[in-house]
Motif scaffolding. Sequence first.
Motif, PDB file in Angstrom:
ATOM      1  N   PHE A  46     -40.717  80.476   6.548  1.00  0.00           N
ATOM      2  CA  PHE A  46     -40.691  80.072   5.149  1.00  0.00           C
ATOM      3  C   PHE A  46     -41.535  78.814   4.930  1.00  0.00           C
ATOM      4  CE2 PHE A  46     -36.996  82.625   6.107  1.00  0.00           C
ATOM      5  CZ  PHE A  46     -37.088  83.586   5.114  1.00  0.00           C
TER       6      PHE A  46
ATOM      7  N   PRO B 286     -41.349  75.549   4.391  1.00  0.00           N
ATOM      8  CA  PRO B 286     -41.339  74.316   5.207  1.00  0.00           C
ATOM      9  C   PRO B 286     -41.942  74.528   6.591  1.00  0.00           C
ATOM     10  CG  PRO B 286     -39.238  74.624   4.113  1.00  0.00           C
ATOM     11  CD  PRO B 286     -40.013  75.896   3.903  1.00  0.00           C
ATOM     12  N   GLU B 287     -41.632  75.679   7.215  1.00  0.00           N
ATOM     13  CA  GLU B 287     -42.155  75.948   8.559  1.00  0.00           C
ATOM     14  C   GLU B 287     -43.662  76.169   8.519  1.00  0.00           C
ATOM     15  OE1 GLU B 287     -38.147  78.166  10.159  1.00  0.00           O
ATOM     16  OE2 GLU B 287     -39.457  79.131   8.729  1.00  0.00           O
TER      17      GLU B 287
ATOM     18  N   MET C 158     -45.697  74.772   6.447  1.00  0.00           N
ATOM     19  CA  MET C 158     -46.351  73.463   6.284  1.00  0.00           C
ATOM     20  C   MET C 158     -46.305  72.649   7.570  1.00  0.00           C
ATOM     21  SD  MET C 158     -45.443  72.403   2.369  1.00  0.00           S
ATOM     22  CE  MET C 158     -46.470  70.947   2.381  1.00  0.00           C
ATOM     23  N   ILE C 159     -45.187  72.757   8.288  1.00  0.00           N
ATOM     24  CA  ILE C 159     -45.074  72.020   9.549  1.00  0.00           C
ATOM     25  C   ILE C 159     -46.098  72.570  10.551  1.00  0.00           C
ATOM     26  CG2 ILE C 159     -43.555  71.599  11.529  1.00  0.00           C
ATOM     27  CD1 ILE C 159     -41.210  71.519   9.427  1.00  0.00           C
TER      28      ILE C 159
ATOM     29  N   GLU D 140     -49.518  71.310   9.616  1.00  0.00           N
ATOM     30  CA  GLU D 140     -49.691  69.923  10.057  1.00  0.00           C
ATOM     31  C   GLU D 140     -50.055  69.849  11.530  1.00  0.00           C
ATOM     32  OE1 GLU D 140     -46.972  67.143   7.101  1.00  0.00           O
ATOM     33  OE2 GLU D 140     -46.251  67.558   9.125  1.00  0.00           O
TER      34      GLU D 140
ATOM     35  N   ASP E  47     -46.929  66.487  -6.203  1.00  0.00           N
ATOM     36  CA  ASP E  47     -47.948  66.726  -5.175  1.00  0.00           C
ATOM     37  C   ASP E  47     -47.598  67.802  -4.153  1.00  0.00           C
ATOM     38  OD1 ASP E  47     -46.086  65.431  -3.598  1.00  0.00           O
ATOM     39  OD2 ASP E  47     -47.582  64.253  -2.531  1.00  0.00           O
ATOM     40  N   ILE E  48     -46.418  68.417  -4.267  1.00  0.00           N
ATOM     41  CA  ILE E  48     -46.022  69.355  -3.218  1.00  0.00           C
ATOM     42  C   ILE E  48     -46.929  70.584  -3.190  1.00  0.00           C
ATOM     43  CG2 ILE E  48     -44.196  70.896  -2.425  1.00  0.00           C
ATOM     44  CD1 ILE E  48     -42.181  68.756  -3.316  1.00  0.00           C
TER      45      ILE E  48
ATOM     46  N   ASN F 191     -41.743  63.871  -0.096  1.00  0.00           N
ATOM     47  CA  ASN F 191     -41.166  65.208  -0.211  1.00  0.00           C
ATOM     48  C   ASN F 191     -40.463  65.587   1.072  1.00  0.00           C
ATOM     49  OD1 ASN F 191     -42.585  67.329   1.472  1.00  0.00           O
ATOM     50  ND2 ASN F 191     -44.338  66.310   0.531  1.00  0.00           N
TER      51      ASN F 191
ATOM     52  N   ILE G 156     -40.222  68.829   2.156  1.00  0.00           N
ATOM     53  CA  ILE G 156     -40.620  70.154   2.647  1.00  0.00           C
ATOM     54  C   ILE G 156     -41.001  70.114   4.114  1.00  0.00           C
ATOM     55  CG2 ILE G 156     -42.238  72.055   2.378  1.00  0.00           C
ATOM     56  CD1 ILE G 156     -42.335  71.649  -0.471  1.00  0.00           C
ATOM     57  N   THR G 157     -41.752  69.105   4.516  1.00  0.00           N
ATOM     58  CA  THR G 157     -42.247  69.100   5.892  1.00  0.00           C
ATOM     59  C   THR G 157     -41.331  68.355   6.862  1.00  0.00           C
ATOM     60  OG1 THR G 157     -43.611  67.212   5.326  1.00  0.00           O
ATOM     61  CG2 THR G 157     -44.660  69.367   5.252  1.00  0.00           C
ATOM     62  N   GLN G 158     -40.127  68.012   6.420  1.00  0.00           N
ATOM     63  CA  GLN G 158     -39.171  67.394   7.338  1.00  0.00           C
ATOM     64  C   GLN G 158     -38.541  68.459   8.237  1.00  0.00           C
ATOM     65  OE1 GLN G 158     -38.596  64.018   7.643  1.00  0.00           O
ATOM     66  NE2 GLN G 158     -40.370  63.959   6.279  1.00  0.00           N
ATOM     67  N   ARG G 159     -38.381  68.139   9.516  1.00  0.00           N
ATOM     68  CA  ARG G 159     -37.700  69.052  10.451  1.00  0.00           C
ATOM     69  C   ARG G 159     -36.318  69.438   9.935  1.00  0.00           C
ATOM     70  NH1 ARG G 159     -39.861  72.441  13.910  1.00  0.00           N
ATOM     71  NH2 ARG G 159     -41.831  71.527  14.512  1.00  0.00           N
TER      72      ARG G 159
ATOM     73  N   ALA H 284     -36.468  72.556   7.848  1.00  0.00           N
ATOM     74  CA  ALA H 284     -36.628  73.802   8.600  1.00  0.00           C
ATOM     75  C   ALA H 284     -35.377  74.126   9.406  1.00  0.00           C
ATOM     76  CB  ALA H 284     -37.837  73.691   9.523  1.00  0.00           C
TER      77      ALA H 284
ATOM     78  N   MET I  24     -32.416  75.149   6.578  1.00  0.00           N
ATOM     79  CA  MET I  24     -32.596  75.998   5.388  1.00  0.00           C
ATOM     80  C   MET I  24     -31.922  77.354   5.505  1.00  0.00           C
ATOM     81  SD  MET I  24     -36.597  76.995   5.538  1.00  0.00           S
ATOM     82  CE  MET I  24     -37.304  77.725   6.990  1.00  0.00           C
ATOM     83  N   ARG I  25     -31.925  77.935   6.708  1.00  0.00           N
ATOM     84  CA  ARG I  25     -31.367  79.286   6.829  1.00  0.00           C
ATOM     85  C   ARG I  25     -29.853  79.319   6.631  1.00  0.00           C
ATOM     86  NH1 ARG I  25     -35.885  79.481   9.776  1.00  0.00           N
ATOM     87  NH2 ARG I  25     -37.191  81.318   9.560  1.00  0.00           N
TER      88      ARG I  25
ATOM     89  N   PHE J  91     -31.316  83.931   1.231  1.00  0.00           N
ATOM     90  CA  PHE J  91     -32.663  84.493   1.077  1.00  0.00           C
ATOM     91  C   PHE J  91     -32.582  85.918   0.544  1.00  0.00           C
ATOM     92  CE2 PHE J  91     -35.251  81.296   3.197  1.00  0.00           C
ATOM     93  CZ  PHE J  91     -34.280  80.552   3.858  1.00  0.00           C
TER      94      PHE J  91
ATOM     95  N   ASN K  70     -43.503  84.631  -8.912  1.00  0.00           N
ATOM     96  CA  ASN K  70     -43.944  84.306 -10.251  1.00  0.00           C
ATOM     97  C   ASN K  70     -44.500  85.576 -10.905  1.00  0.00           C
ATOM     98  OD1 ASN K  70     -46.525  84.674  -9.201  1.00  0.00           O
ATOM     99  ND2 ASN K  70     -46.769  82.492  -8.800  1.00  0.00           N
TER     100      ASN K  70
END
Lengths: 214, 486
Positions: free
Chosen positions: A58, A60-61, A63-64, A67, A102-103, B405, B407-410, B413, B416-417, B422, B430
């Motif tokens: 998903f 977040p993963e 994007m990680i 990176e 900015d996301i 943000n 989103i990119t924090q461990r 990930a 989230m599940r 889901f 969209n």
Amino acid sequence: MFIFSDLSRAVIDGDTEQVKSLTQEAIETGISPQEILDKGLLSGMDEVGKLFQAQEMFIPELMISAEALNAGLDMIKPLFAEESKSNKKKVVIGTVQGDVHDIGKSLVSLMLGSKGFQVNDLGIDVSPADFVSAAKASGAQCVAMSAMLTTTMPVMKKTIDALLENGLRDKVAVIVGGAPVTREFAERIGADGYAPDYLTAVETVEKLLSNFDE
Amino acid sequence: MRLTDHLEAGLGLNVFTRAQVEALHQATLTILEKTGVEIYEEEALALLKAAGAKVEGMRARIPAHLIEQALASAPSRIDIFSRQGEPAMCLEDAKIYFGTGSDTPFTNDLKSGKRRLALKEDTARAARVADALVHIDFVMSLGLSSDVLSETSDLHQFEAMLLNTGKPLIFTAHSRENMSDILEMAALAAGGPHALREKPFIILYAEPSSPLRHTREAVEKLLLAAEKRVPVIYTPAVIIGATGPVTLAGSLAVANSELLSGLVIHQLKAKGAPIIYGGGVPTMDMSTGTCTYGSPELHLCGSALAAMSRYYCLPIFGTAGCTDAMVFDQQAAFEAGYNLLMSALSGVNLIHDVGFMGSGSISSLELLVAADEGIGLVRRVVQGIDVSPETLAVDVIDKVGPGGNFITQRHTATHMRREMWFPKLFNRSNYDGWESIGAPTLGEKARAMAIDILASYTPRQLDANVKAGIAAVITAREKNWLHNGD
């Protein structure tokens, strides 16, 4: 012997430190940067793309992983010959003036970088003048703008006007996006491309810039 | 699931106060002692008489102490296994499990979209789809087989389920004899009568005849279930305004009287044998006369019976995932959605009738598949909100700071599940994304998924000799019936 699949796995796992150390190892082993890129880094990112499409990974993963991939890219970039570097297509990207979201923009920025574009991310709250000067300075082929608010959408039009006034409009492809932006709006303000999501955004930029090959 | 904890914390649906629960219980005791119930079966009458009930003809008036005894001896927890003997459902507290409904005369054909009589193959297909669906925990015969001998349709339906799903089965039976055959078939699949008894994967569904009547067939099956220690749901269907008073409390009192008198008979036959409380208390629609499956009263009464089951410390059976709509339309989705959520919040252990439409007359695989998605959502709701240092994430918030943000924090990930549900079918795209895949409705997606499961999914198979043994049970019964038949 260097195992490319380990490097790919590190990208899939989003393990930046592992990507760095394996990329270093590959460089020291004398593997060509092109091979490191294709067989290690990008094949890992391809797998990420597939897992994402299959809804096993998903955002977040994704994007990680992007990176981690970029950490590896930064290490091999200097090893490519000068000429091939200057051939890289350049994109200037930012969230328009008055808007601090900015996301989505960063996601597009990351993904463009992972596809090998030279991305100049101007961040948030970027004025038309800043877009113009960055595009001029870097010789970018694409200007990508994001807006999350209906109130900041008109700034996209202002930025396009500024590019025109500065004689840059025919030198760059303009792509716009963001939650409230629609295809109709993009056409009305004279953008070249529109994408409803970041995956489409990357595809659209690739398509637009394939015309700039010469 | 840790729903009990959550109910204590306040996530749940409690339609009754303690005083209301006790008022309903007292009213039931009065009805059973004063009015009594009619029982059309001699052994049950004899058992009651010997225990101290007042029996006159077929009428039995049951004193309160017999009720208390039966409530004390009935188990508060029942473990149900898969066909292969793996633990599948633990019926206690507010643990929730979902399954299909039984014996709809019609089905909505997936290909034509038209209603037609249900066939044996429809029970097999529904069992196969249910086997593939993540959130369907048990299976009932979704369809009354119209293409086999009506005297043995229950056996054919049971066979169709046995061969197409390994999930626990809730079965109906025409008679004591047919139920014996079904137990034989189940024992073959389980690897013998001992395995079946130790690790039951089947539950009998039998019904008294409202108001306040226990038919011979129902009681015979109830007694056989007690004797063989086969878990049983002895479920009244009191129709509000028709076979029960128009007041919900009054109809609940009738239903509870039938439930508790059935419980007494069952426990007198075999103390400690497994029995499941619950039932359906629907309204009769006052314009059309139909028995409703989408009415708010039915589901309020379902929640009320769940409250009673908690008071009695008995596992509970209820109804949801069903509708009075005729096709999988907006009404179907709306009704099935709200009643699934209500039953889950009420902590009903066995929630049946997923896939029922047309007031219980039509089965729908589209509804079943779409409801599976809805159940996923509902399960997320009852999971509640986990509060701990890890989930409060103060460190992560500090690291990201204002304007950043997550989103990119461990942390994102990693959690989230578990934190997020889901969807597989519900749209989250969209407009452009949705349009690019053909702008499908939920009904179209559910239909495609049902067709896909039927084309590609194979459930775990029974050995050929076991299958042959199961078929032989039916053949023997049919021969017997044709020779002695009248």
